[in-house]
Scaffold this motif. Structure first.
Motif: not given
Lengths: 674, 361
Positions: A256-260, A262-263, A277-282, A309-316
């Motif tokens: 789940l962490s992996f998929r989120c 990537v999202i 929106v990204v954290d709501w989508i995740a 998992s998604s919000n730090n990936a989003k920063e990248g």
């Protein structure tokens, strides 16, 4: 492969730049600074970066970059503390985290929740950097494939998450979305600047800021509710599960962490959506892919792992539009670009071509900062989680101070605090009558994008129709990327529809046996929507009128339908949920209005004496009259609270809300205000 | 007492008396923090401009104070300007950065404006320019026969709104007879450029610094070709070729080529007035009403010193373009040109906005 032959030498060079004692030193300095600023809700990256910018000029480029990256990277990590422990969303990155993080704290599992959140952040950040390393070389055509119709579809995908967040009654959820969009449309229209629903007030011309709405909708209702119950956040004032459990939870949910993650990278890469929106989508994705959904909203660990998992990936991911196109994905990224110019790098297409090692330095510094920051947070979390075992009313003066100051950052006027009270009231009643607050927030966040992308797509399509006929229109609106997105939206809605019942089947029915209170609130909502509709119809410019008129009009019709249903159905129907009659609020020793009055008194005092003096009075009166603490403790707490706030504001060069006193008399800082 | 200690002590005393006597003549900001109020959000053009100047200004002011940029966004920048007009003290500790987006509402008589440029004291006026560009295929047609493009092409342009700086390009293109459909609601010119790159818009303009850093790579790839600049002002107030883009004709030249005559009439007068407010006098630094002449001179001299640094051309080129950074009387002249506009021009623009875009001001 070609990509590798370009990437690897540059990567090598980048690591040589990062892994020097000096660069790491500055990076860790940035991380520490970012953590200290980030814990404070509403301040975030912009405040932190503004703090270091005066020193960046003339600095060694790599040292300066490390400092700034370290600072920016950990903001979405450190704001997790406030959202999990106190239910205060510090930034848009942590709003979804509140939904399950805070209930876990209430169940005494704060340390577990924090550890799971931080390890997810860490993983997301690392995976994000890894994907980005290769993706950044080929991202340009992909980013350009996302035109306005595709951005609109992504916005709709965000809306589709309402399906799983709507609560028991889908109709109420939809009205909540409409209400959120209506509130989001307040102020200057994005196209031609007509004033909408501002009643001539300059404050409303710019609309409500996300910080004020987020705090009002989530933080105020929780704080007031806990104040009424007079207990610690953690139910039995104990810390149950520890941080090791959090790590185990993450490992059990690593996919789940992996998929989120990537999202997070993918959504972050696309400019124009922002991180909102990204954290709501995740979060929606986490709900949709969980078998037993009954615990969501009540303390489901997957509800934390997904968004974090998604919000730090989003920063990248957000580095792609920032560095490749020079278009910052957020306010802090905008300041970051400014800082880069100070040390001699201009973000833009040439960055990847000419300065690839520097680009990689940024990407991997971000990853390294994530590791350091999240590691530090995991280390600190057992200690900080003890906050949840303190009797809550003792925290209340500090929390009021923090959220009022956070709200004040949005427009630096006392009206920010007044707006917080107003939105807070809405939040309190939405919570009480079981109206979905996340749905409201999604509507608010996406309102602007939904409006702008809709008419932009329509306008461009109409020009295409004139020049290229309908064929040109269909190929514009339904590109390959668009078709994929449509499929994703359909799947998301289908999954949401299939599950919305399962989500709530174990919830107790808190129906009051009386229709009166829920009906009154519905009437108030209908009144707001009708006012908004009438106001929208009075707007002159057509494109500034369509969206608010359509949204408020439809939501108003929805609320009329709800009222009709309320007439027809018996009192035992879930639509009459009222948590004042059952549940924990019902047993609370203190009343709602009395508890809320404390916060309003802080607002009123500030109106007279300015924020600092008002706070001092409030601390003393509250701790003495309500909590009957000995004077010694009162003085220590007041001095500590005010001292900390004044120190922070002094360092960050912030002001305090002024009152009438400041209007008539010149006072020295910190007693003065703007 | 050793010789070295004596020497240090003598030195300290000398510096002390020197600075003390110096501060008797001029303002000394030693140890102070000066707030530079920018009525826009972090990261916008004005913010970047101020953050470029802030450390340089700090070095040039007597006593080397700290200069911090304070963002006070809201109500299309009128909030910060109103605050500066009503609340800022004239002690030299607060300065204000104005931009075209602050000047336009003032010129158009926006009801939110409660400030008057005539009250303030200008100490720096930064000019900039703007460049319009087309995709390569259209640019090729344009260069061989502009009339063909004007008659036969439907343009789409990403716009921030007709009452903003976009007024200048929209009116210019209309005066040429081009059919440009503005798609409103973008958040900044960067979004407009992105629409152009995605092929959704087929005409765009950027201010000079953004063009230099963000569009030049597209020009090199053959994806974009500049077709006109808005021009620049010479010392006599005439519109001439933009010195940053000597190979690109100005709008005025294009007009003469297409129409076969010099531009004139109310539309041209109005365009010129708003062009000056939006570009040659785009960004200015002010001291509040009532600032002492001493203070005004101190700031003017500091900005003059900054712009005369030997490395100024080099460090400013990428961020500001090659444009005059006027101080002293030149700045004053720019300020007047950019903020004093004939009523007839203002009224023409207001009518045009109403007829063309339905915007009532």
């Amino acid at each position: 492969m070609d990509i590798f032959s370009v990437a690897l030498p540059a990567l090598n060079e980048a690591f040589a730049l990062i892994l020097t004692p000096q660069a790491i030193g500055y990076l860790v300095g940035g991380v520490l600074l970012g953590l200290s600023v980030g814990v404070f809700p509403g301040l975030g990256g912009i405040a932190g970066l503004s703090l270091v910018l005066p020193f960046i000029y003339g600095m060694d480029p790599i040292a300066g970059l490390s400092l700034m990256v370290g600072l920016v990277a950990v903001i979405p990590t450190s704001d997790t503390f406030a959202s999990v422990l106190l239910g205060i969303p510090g930034s848009s990155a942590s709003q979804a985290t509140v939904l399950d993080g805070f209930p876990l704290s209430k169940n005494g599992q704060a340390a577990r929740a924090l550890a799971a959140a931080f390890v997810s952040s860490l993983f997301g950040g690392l995976l994000g950097a890894l994907i980005l390393t290769f993706f950044i070389l080929i991202a340009r055509p992909l980013v350009l494939a996302f035109g306005i119709p595709e951005l609109l579809l992504l916005t709709i995908l965000g809306f589709s998450m309402v399906g799983v967040l709507a609560g028991r009654s889908l109709l109420k959820g939809l009205i909540a979305v409409g209400l959120g969009m209506t509130v989001g449309a307040i102020g200057e229209a994005p196209a031609q600047g007509s004033s909408r629903l501002d009643f001539g007030s300059w404050y409303l011309q710019d609309g409500f800021s996300l910080v004020v709405v987020g705090l009002g909708i989530f933080a105020i209702p929780e704080i007031i509710s806990l104040l009424r119950q007079n207990r610690a956040i953690s139910k039995d004032a104990k810390l149950g599960a520890g941080w090791l459990d959090g790590l185990k939870d993450w490992w059990a949910n690593k996919w789940l962490s992996f998929r989120c993650a990537v999202i997070g990278v993918l959504v972050g890469v696309i400019p124009g959506l922002g991180g909102s929106v990204v954290d709501w989508i995740a979060y929606g994705h986490s709900v949709q892919t969980t078998k037993d959904r009954s615990k969501f909203g009540k303390g489901e660990i997957r509800g934390i792992i997904g968004p974090e998992s998604s919000n730090n990936a989003k920063e990248g991911g957000g580095l792609v539009p920032t560095l490749l196109f020079g278009i910052p994905g957020s306010g802090s990224m905008a300041v970051f670009i400014g800082g880069m110019i100070l040390i001699g790098y201009e973000a833009g297409p040439q960055m990847i071509r000419n300065d690839l090692p520097v680009t990689y330095t940024v990407v991997w510094s971000l990853a390294l900062a994530n590791v350091v920051g999240a590691g530090l947070c995991i280390f600190l979390s057992p200690a900080i989680a003890r906050l949840t075992t303190i009797r809550f009313p003792l925290l209340v003066p500090f929390l009021f101070m923090v959220i009022a100051f956070a709200a004040f950052q949005s427009k630096q006027t006392l009206w920010d605090v007044a707006a917080l009270v107003l939105i807070g009231l809405l939040g309190i009643f939405m919570k009480r009558f079981d109206w979905s607050r996340p749905a409201f927030l999604i509507g608010f966040v996406l309102a602007d994008q939904a409006e702008v992308y809709t008419y932009q797509a329509a306008q461009i399509a109409s020009v295409k129709q004139r020049t290229g006929g309908w064929e040109a229109v269909t190929s514009y609106l339904f590109s390959t990327v668009g078709m994929v997105l449509i499929a994703v939206i359909i799947i998301s809605i289908w999954l949401g529809a299939r599950q919305s019942d399962a989500l709530h089947k174990d919830e107790p029915l808190d129906v009051s046996g009386s229709k009166k209170a829920p009906v009154i609130f519905t009437l108030v909502v209908s009144g707001i929507l009708l006012t908004a509709f009438i106001d929208a119809m009075l707007v002159d410019v057509y494109i500034d009128k369509v969206f608010p008129a359509a949204v408020s009009g439809l939501a108003f019709l929805g609320s009329v339908a709800l009222l009709v249903q309320m007439r027809r159905f018996p009192e035992s129907n879930p639509m009459f949920m009222d948590h004042e009659y059952h549940g924990e609020d019902a047993k609370a020793p203190a009343g709602l209005w009395r508890s809320l009055a404390w916060f309003i008194s802080l607002l009123v005092l500030t109106g007279f004496f300015g924020f600092v003096i008002a706070l001092a009075i409030f601390f003393v009166v509250f701790l003495r009259m309500r909590e009957s603490l000995p004077w010694k403790n009162i003085i220590v707490m007041t001095v500590a609270g005010l001292g900390f706030l004044i120190f922070l504001a002094g360092v960050l060069n912030r002001d305090f809300p002024p009152g009438l006193l400041q209007h008539y008399f010149e006072l020295p800082w910190p007693l003065s205000g703007r | 007492m050793s010789f070295i200690t004596k020497l240090i002590r003598a030195g300290v005393i000398a510096i002390f008396t020197l600075t003390a006597s110096f501060s008797a003549f001029a303002a000394n900001f030693s140890g102070k923090t000066i707030e530079w109020v920018i009525p826009f959000k972090e990261g916008g053009g004005s913010d970047k401009w101020a953050r470029f100047y802030a450390p340089l200004l700090a070095e040039a002011l007597p006593g080397k104070p700290t200069v911090v940029v304070k963002n006070m966004p809201g109500a299309g920048s009128t909030k910060g300007a109103n605050w500066f007009a009503s609340r800022a003290k004239a002690d030299g500790m607060t300065i204000f950065g104005s931009s075209g987006s602050t000047q336009f509402p003032f010129l158009l008589g926006d009801r939110r404006v409660k400030y008057d440029y005539a009250d303030w004291n200008v100490v720096l006026a930064s000019a900039t320019g703007g460049v319009a560009y087309l995709p390569a295929d259209l640019a090729k047609r344009w260069n061989s026969n502009p009339q063909d493009v004007i008659d036969n092409v439907n343009f789409i342009y990403g716009s921030q709104g007709a009452t903003r700086l976009d007024l200048v390009p929209l009116l210019a293109w209309e005066m040429l007879g081009m059919k440009v459909e503005p798609v409103f609601g973008i958040k900044g010119r960067g979004d407009g450029r992105l629409m152009f790159e995605r092929g959704e818009a087929n005409i765009d303009y950027q201010t000079s610094s953004a063009f230099l850093s963000k569009v030049t790579p597209l020009v090199e790839e053959g994806k974009a070709v500049p077709i006109m600049t808005w021009g620049a002002l010479d010392d006599n107030g005439n519109i001439v070729r933009d010195p940053t883009f000597p190979d690109v004709p100005s709008f005025k030249e294009v007009y003469i080529k297409v129409m076969g005559k010099e531009p004139s009439g109310p539309a041209w007068d109005a365009w010129k007035a708003f062009f000056v407010a939006g570009f040659p006098a785009q960004k200015m630094v002010f001291l509040p009403k009532g600032a002492s002449q001493d203070m005004i001179d101190t700031y003017s001299n500091a900005f003059k010193a900054v712009t005369e640094r030997p490395d100024f051309a080099q460090i400013s080129k990428a961020r500001l373009g090659v444009y005059p950074q006027a101080t002293g009387n030149q700045a004053k002249a720019k300020m007047v040109q950019g903020t004093v506009v004939e009523d007839s021009a203002t009224n023409w623009i207001k009518n045009w906005l109403k007829d063309r875009y339905g915007v009532k001001l």
